[in-house]
Design a protein around this motif. Structure first.
Motif, short mmCIF file in Angstrom:
data_model
loop_
_atom_site.label_atom_id
_atom_site.label_comp_id
_atom_site.label_asym_id
_atom_site.label_seq_id
_atom_site.Cartn_x
_atom_site.Cartn_y
_atom_site.Cartn_z
N ASP A 101 0.90 -1.01 0.03
CA ASP A 101 -0.16 -0.01 -0.04
C ASP A 101 0.79 1.31 -0.03
OD1 ASP A 101 1.03 -0.18 2.51
OD2 ASP A 101 -0.79 -0.06 3.56
N LEU A 114 -1.78 0.13 -4.94
CA LEU A 114 -2.79 1.10 -5.04
C LEU A 114 -2.51 2.15 -6.14
CD1 LEU A 114 -3.40 1.55 -1.44
CD2 LEU A 114 -4.72 0.05 -2.95
N VAL A 119 -6.37 -1.42 -10.37
CA VAL A 119 -6.35 -2.27 -9.07
C VAL A 119 -7.82 -2.13 -8.54
CG1 VAL A 119 -5.88 0.02 -7.94
CG2 VAL A 119 -5.32 -2.14 -6.83
N VAL A 120 -8.59 -1.19 -9.00
CA VAL A 120 -10.01 -1.24 -8.51
C VAL A 120 -10.77 -2.24 -9.27
CG1 VAL A 120 -12.19 0.21 -8.42
CG2 VAL A 120 -10.24 1.11 -7.97
N TYR A 162 -9.63 -2.08 0.40
CA TYR A 162 -8.41 -2.79 -0.19
C TYR A 162 -8.19 -4.09 0.55
CZ TYR A 162 -3.48 -3.63 -0.85
OH TYR A 162 -2.24 -4.13 -1.29
N TRP A 164 -6.15 -8.09 0.48
CA TRP A 164 -5.18 -8.42 -0.20
C TRP A 164 -4.90 -9.91 0.96
CZ3 TRP A 164 -4.41 -4.33 3.29
CH2 TRP A 164 -3.41 -4.65 4.24
N ARG A 186 -4.69 -8.75 -4.98
CA ARG A 186 -4.62 -7.56 -4.32
C ARG A 186 -5.67 -6.77 -5.07
NH1 ARG A 186 -0.23 -6.40 -0.92
NH2 ARG A 186 1.31 -8.10 -1.23
N VAL A 188 -8.91 -3.27 -4.94
CA VAL A 188 -9.77 -2.59 -4.26
C VAL A 188 -11.14 -2.44 -4.72
CG1 VAL A 188 -10.30 -0.03 -3.83
CG2 VAL A 188 -7.84 -1.01 -3.79
N TYR A 219 -10.93 2.93 3.27
CA TYR A 219 -10.85 4.02 2.88
C TYR A 219 -12.06 4.88 2.71
CZ TYR A 219 -5.83 3.00 1.86
OH TYR A 219 -4.47 2.39 2.09
N THR A 222 -12.63 5.37 -3.52
CA THR A 222 -11.59 4.62 -4.30
C THR A 222 -10.58 6.06 -4.77
OG1 THR A 222 -13.03 5.18 -6.25
CG2 THR A 222 -13.19 2.98 -5.14
N ALA A 225 -8.14 5.96 -2.16
CA ALA A 225 -7.37 4.65 -1.76
C ALA A 225 -6.40 4.56 -2.90
CB ALA A 225 -8.49 3.43 -2.00
N LYS A 231 -5.99 5.83 4.76
CA LYS A 231 -6.71 4.66 5.42
C LYS A 231 -7.21 5.16 6.43
CE LYS A 231 -2.91 2.30 8.04
NZ LYS A 231 -2.37 1.06 7.87
#
Length: 300
Positions: A101, A114, A119-120, A162, A164, A186, A188, A219, A222, A225, A231
């Motif tokens: 992160d 992130l 990643v989302v 998030y 992981w 990993r 989000v 978070y 997004t 994040a 966080k």
């Protein structure tokens, strides 16, 4: 896995997981209605148990409920059911040495998944941003419901989670030998209007010294994040022991069975002080895949 109609049998895992998620949301809706109607008396405990996260199971199914709530528990025929009486703030836990992160480094550079495009996402089994690895293992859908402990457990929408965890061999992408170039497992997700964020992943392996678990950070959105500095809370979730045992009896999980047999929630360094708000409700089977749900409370 039980189906209501004979013609559902060939529709596959995705269909079954969707049905299970819909049923879980329907149970939460019924629970809120009962709570609003003041049906929280001792005499209504049976009805509340049915509306909550508990439920029946067979030899391949576990249903152990905590859902981030306090309440009374009963055990009948090997099934544990918790009567939900509210919600509690999820305990803050360490992010561990492999957060990815932006808070530490891996292989000589800052490790921050992130900041990567893509990643989302809901399905976190594959790597992103040019990496091509795909994590394999028993399918698992994780559904986290985020609620406000300061507002009668109201669902929190528009927040970001998030999530992981390690792969089937106990390795963390970006950090562990053999997977330093990967960033799978990993991802989000934003919480919807019902407060839930859903991840499609695999059941994590068990490495020496820890029970099977997942890490997550919360978070405000997004948009924020993108770095650990933003966080709101960090915590971990865990799984019923009988499900761990069933999963690790399959191939592909290396030393997980032996590692799992050597530790328990009561001896784990994170969960030994209590895991009632962090223990997922799990339904399903090895053959059909599992669905894990957890209600997570924060003071918003």
């Amino acid at each position: 896995m039980h189906h209501d109609h004979n013609d559902d049998h060939d529709l596959g895992l995705a269909h079954d997981l969707t049905r299970l998620q819909q049923q879980a949301l329907q149970r939460r809706t019924a629970l809120r209605w009962l709570m609003g109607a003041g049906a929280m008396s001792l005499g209504g405990a049976g009805a509340m148990a049915l509306a909550g996260c508990g439920g029946g199971g067979d030899a391949g199914t576990s249903s152990t409920s905590s859902s981030g709530s306090s309440g009374s528990s009963t055990s009948t025929g090997g099934t544990t059911t918790t009567t939900t009486a509210g919600c509690s703030v999820i305990p803050a836990e360490t992010e561990g040495p492999y957060p990815g992160d932006g808070s530490n480094s891996a292989n000589g550079s800052v490790a921050n998944v992130l900041a990567l495009s893509g990643v989302v996402r809901s399905d976190i089994r594959s790597s992103i941003a040019g990496a091509s690895g795909i994590a394999t293992g028993v399918p698992l859908q994780v559904i986290i419901e985020l609620v406000n402990t300061n507002a009668a457990c109201a669902d929190l929408s528009g927040y970001a989670i998030y999530l992981w965890h390690c792969d089937a061999l106990g390795r963390y992408s970006m950090y562990s030998s053999g997977v330093t170039g990967e960033n799978y497992l990993r991802g989000v997700q934003a919480t919807g209007t019902d407060g839930t964020a859903t991840f499609q992943t695999i059941y994590p392996g068990c490495y020496a010294g820890r029970v099977p678990h997942m890490h997550f950070e919360i978070y405000r959105s997004t948009t924020t994040a993108t770095n650990w500095n933003n966080k709101l809370r960090t915590s971990q979730l865990c799984f019923p022991s009988e499900v761990n045992t069933a999963v690790y009896a399959t191939s592909g999980y290396g030393q997980s069975a032996a590692n799992n047999n050597a530790i328990s929630l009561s001896s784990d360094g994170i969960f030994s002080d209590g895991s009632s708000t962090q223990l997922c409700t799990v339904t399903g089977s090895v053959a059909a895949g599992y669905v894990a749900t957890l209600r997570v409370g924060i003071s918003a």
